[in-house]
Design a protein around this motif. Structure first.
Motif, mmCIF file in Angstrom:
data_model
loop_
_atom_site.group_PDB
_atom_site.id
_atom_site.type_symbol
_atom_site.label_atom_id
_atom_site.label_comp_id
_atom_site.label_asym_id
_atom_site.label_seq_id
_atom_site.Cartn_x
_atom_site.Cartn_y
_atom_site.Cartn_z
ATOM 1 N N ALA A 178 0.836 -1.208 0.000
ATOM 2 C CA ALA A 178 0.000 0.000 0.000
ATOM 3 C C ALA A 178 0.873 1.261 0.000
ATOM 4 N N GLU A 179 1.915 1.239 0.829
ATOM 5 C CA GLU A 179 2.809 2.401 0.920
ATOM 6 C C GLU A 179 3.596 2.585 -0.383
ATOM 7 N N HIS A 180 4.051 1.477 -0.954
ATOM 8 C CA HIS A 180 4.875 1.543 -2.159
ATOM 9 C C HIS A 180 4.079 2.063 -3.353
ATOM 10 N N LEU A 181 2.808 1.633 -3.439
ATOM 11 C CA LEU A 181 1.988 2.036 -4.585
ATOM 12 C C LEU A 181 1.171 3.295 -4.318
ATOM 13 N N GLY A 182 1.152 3.727 -3.060
ATOM 14 C CA GLY A 182 0.390 4.942 -2.736
ATOM 15 C C GLY A 182 -1.108 4.710 -2.758
ATOM 16 N N ILE A 183 -1.537 3.514 -2.332
ATOM 17 C CA ILE A 183 -2.971 3.192 -2.280
ATOM 18 C C ILE A 183 -3.301 2.693 -0.870
ATOM 19 N N SER A 184 -4.599 2.458 -0.629
ATOM 20 C CA SER A 184 -5.006 2.028 0.720
ATOM 21 C C SER A 184 -4.830 0.516 0.863
ATOM 22 N N ASP A 185 -4.812 0.073 2.134
ATOM 23 C CA ASP A 185 -4.720 -1.371 2.408
ATOM 24 C C ASP A 185 -5.904 -2.116 1.794
ATOM 25 N N GLY A 186 -7.088 -1.512 1.883
ATOM 26 C CA GLY A 186 -8.303 -2.157 1.344
ATOM 27 C C GLY A 186 -8.197 -2.380 -0.157
ATOM 28 N N THR A 187 -7.622 -1.382 -0.858
ATOM 29 C CA THR A 187 -7.443 -1.520 -2.311
ATOM 30 C C THR A 187 -6.465 -2.640 -2.626
ATOM 31 N N VAL A 188 -5.398 -2.734 -1.839
ATOM 32 C CA VAL A 188 -4.422 -3.816 -2.048
ATOM 33 C C VAL A 188 -5.117 -5.164 -1.905
ATOM 34 N N LYS A 189 -5.904 -5.312 -0.846
ATOM 35 C CA LYS A 189 -6.548 -6.612 -0.596
ATOM 36 C C LYS A 189 -7.571 -6.955 -1.680
ATOM 37 N N SER A 190 -8.328 -5.962 -2.119
ATOM 38 C CA SER A 190 -9.343 -6.272 -3.147
ATOM 39 C C SER A 190 -8.648 -6.622 -4.471
ATOM 40 N N ARG A 191 -7.545 -5.940 -4.788
ATOM 41 C CA ARG A 191 -6.819 -6.270 -6.026
ATOM 42 C C ARG A 191 -6.182 -7.660 -5.925
ATOM 43 N N LEU A 192 -5.697 -7.993 -4.729
ATOM 44 C CA LEU A 192 -5.098 -9.325 -4.534
ATOM 45 C C LEU A 192 -6.145 -10.417 -4.751
ATOM 46 N N HIS A 193 -7.304 -10.225 -4.141
ATOM 47 C CA HIS A 193 -8.395 -11.199 -4.312
ATOM 48 C C HIS A 193 -8.721 -11.380 -5.791
ATOM 49 N N TYR A 194 -8.903 -10.243 -6.473
ATOM 50 C CA TYR A 194 -9.273 -10.286 -7.893
ATOM 51 C C TYR A 194 -8.186 -10.970 -8.710
ATOM 52 N N ALA A 195 -6.912 -10.601 -8.461
ATOM 53 C CA ALA A 195 -5.800 -11.130 -9.253
ATOM 54 C C ALA A 195 -5.664 -12.636 -9.068
ATOM 55 N N LEU A 196 -5.804 -13.084 -7.832
ATOM 56 C CA LEU A 196 -5.673 -14.525 -7.571
ATOM 57 C C LEU A 196 -6.824 -15.295 -8.219
ATOM 58 N N ASN A 197 -8.032 -14.732 -8.152
ATOM 59 C CA ASN A 197 -9.171 -15.379 -8.819
ATOM 60 C C ASN A 197 -8.929 -15.489 -10.314
ATOM 61 N N LYS A 198 -8.439 -14.380 -10.872
ATOM 62 C CA LYS A 198 -8.204 -14.323 -12.325
ATOM 63 C C LYS A 198 -7.128 -15.333 -12.726
ATOM 64 N N MET A 199 -6.063 -15.426 -11.929
ATOM 65 C CA MET A 199 -4.982 -16.377 -12.238
ATOM 66 C C MET A 199 -5.503 -17.805 -12.198
ATOM 67 N N GLN A 200 -6.391 -18.092 -11.281
ATOM 68 C CA GLN A 200 -6.973 -19.444 -11.212
ATOM 69 C C GLN A 200 -7.762 -19.747 -12.478
ATOM 70 N N LYS A 201 -8.449 -18.745 -13.009
ATOM 71 C CA LYS A 201 -9.227 -18.961 -14.234
ATOM 72 C C LYS A 201 -8.318 -19.075 -15.448
ATOM 73 N N LEU A 202 -7.205 -18.305 -15.451
ATOM 74 C CA LEU A 202 -6.304 -18.310 -16.603
ATOM 75 C C LEU A 202 -5.407 -19.546 -16.620
ATOM 76 N N MET A 203 -5.115 -20.080 -15.455
ATOM 77 C CA MET A 203 -4.259 -21.276 -15.375
ATOM 78 C C MET A 203 -4.967 -22.342 -14.551
ATOM 79 N N PRO A 204 -6.047 -22.867 -15.068
ATOM 80 C CA PRO A 204 -6.864 -23.781 -14.247
ATOM 81 C C PRO A 204 -6.122 -25.062 -13.840
#
Lengths: 183, 174
Positions: A141-167
């Protein structure tokens, strides 16, 4: 290390490049998907660091500061080029009797890169910072200049997406993936 | 703690950055909720898998010799700031001297002016008619006879005389 950039003493800069150059290169490769471009990005990161060393205030580590420069350059790279890195063709002779797994490894690596490049930039950055740079949520969050909540929601989304892209590779845990469930 | 709270704190729990009270609540919830326990295990294994794959994907990458050489070459090139500073050091003495001369001209050139006077631009020196009012003090004797005596009286009178003169300089504006 910061003194090496300010004084521009060749031995000190060489030692700095030895210490962090390869880690930066690997991060750049995961972010841009192309080795030659990653080499150029790391070069440009050091050029910019030498030019702006006087701006380094010591608020973060030198590596974090350099990585911030690399992130900005990578974003600029993607904006300028809009390059799609296709899967590299698997060389037919890659698998040998001594090393039958070689071709499988090349295909798997390409699949990972292809999946990564299908993510948007913010989600790709989050995955690289989390699982390659081993940063915690508040550090990302500090490195990207965003909130902790944004980091967590992006992490959730990215991991879900990776599971779909590499089933085959990522979906070893059933179909639930990482959806947030409420009661 | 409910499942929604657990989901919010899952990544911090994996990072080990939760305060002790919340850590305790979370562990208690995990001991009671099988779904959240499963979710925690999946996230942990996903993370470990991606970490291993990223390392595998990049472990053979090395910074090329050409790239290292170019970075070290860049150490020898002056930055824009250093270049500007070097140019300034060379020309600054000349600029300083010119500034001193200009200051001197401005300082000594202003001595000929009266306070509040605005020097007019000097044009060609043409003769100019100047009108002057000059006071003239005149002594006047007067005599009168008083009885057998003669009394003289000296009186000073001031006359203002207006005269016009030709001048070779233009008058200052006041």
């Amino acid at each position: 290390m910061a003194a090496a950039l300010r004084t521009r003493e060749p031995r000190a800069v060489s030692a700095l490049v030895d210490a962090v150059g390869e880690r930066l290169l690997r991060s750049a490769y995961l972010l841009c998907g192309h080795e030659a471009d990653a080499q150029d990005l790391v070069q440009e990161t050091f050029f910019q660091a030498l030019r702006t060393a006087h701006r380094y205030r010591g608020e973060s580590s030198v590596y974090t500061w350099l990585h911030g420069i690399l992130l900005n350059l990578t974003r600029h790279y993607h904006r300028e080029r809009k390059r799609i890195v296709a899967c590299e063709t698997v060389p037919e002779a890659a698998a040998t009797e001594e090393c039958p797994v070689a071709s499988d490894r090349v295909v798997a690596s390409s699949a990972l890169q292809t999946a990564l490049l299908k993510l948007s930039e913010p989600h790709r950055e989050i995955l690289v910072l989390r699982f390659y740079e081993h940063m915690r949520v508040y550090e990302i969050a500090e490195h990207l200049g965003i909130s902790d909540g944004t980091v967590k929601s992006r992490l959730h989304y990215a991991l879900n997406k990776m599971q779909k892209l590499m089933p085959e590779e990522m979906n070893l845990f059933g179909s639930r993936g990482t959806e947030v469930r409420t009661r | 703690m409910n499942c929604k709270d657990f989901q919010e704190l899952l990544f911090e729990h994996l990072d080990g950055t939760l305060p002790p009270e919340e850590q305790g609540d979370l562990r208690q919830h995990l001991s009671l909720c099988e779904e959240c326990r499963e979710q925690w295990t999946k996230q942990r294994l996903l993370g470990e898998h991606l970490t291993a794959r990223f390392a595998q994907e990049t472990d053979e990458l090395m910074l090329s010799r050409a790239a290292r050489a170019r970075i070290l070459q860049a150490c020898e090139r002056p930055t824009l700031w250093e270049h500007v500073a070097a140019v300034w050091r060379e020309v600054s003495w000349g600029w300083g001297l010119a500034a001193l001369v200009l200051c001197g001209i401005a300082l000594f050139g202003s001595r000929g002016l009266k306070p509040g006077a605005v020097p007019l631009a000097r044009g060609p020196e043409l003769p100019v008619m100047v009108s002057l009012r000059l006071p003239q003090v005149m002594a006047c004797y007067s005599f009168r006879k008083e009885g057998g005596l003669v009394v003289d009286t000296l009186v000073y009178r001031t006359n203002v005389v207006q005269e016009s003169l030709w001048s070779s300089h233009k008058p200052h504006a006041e």
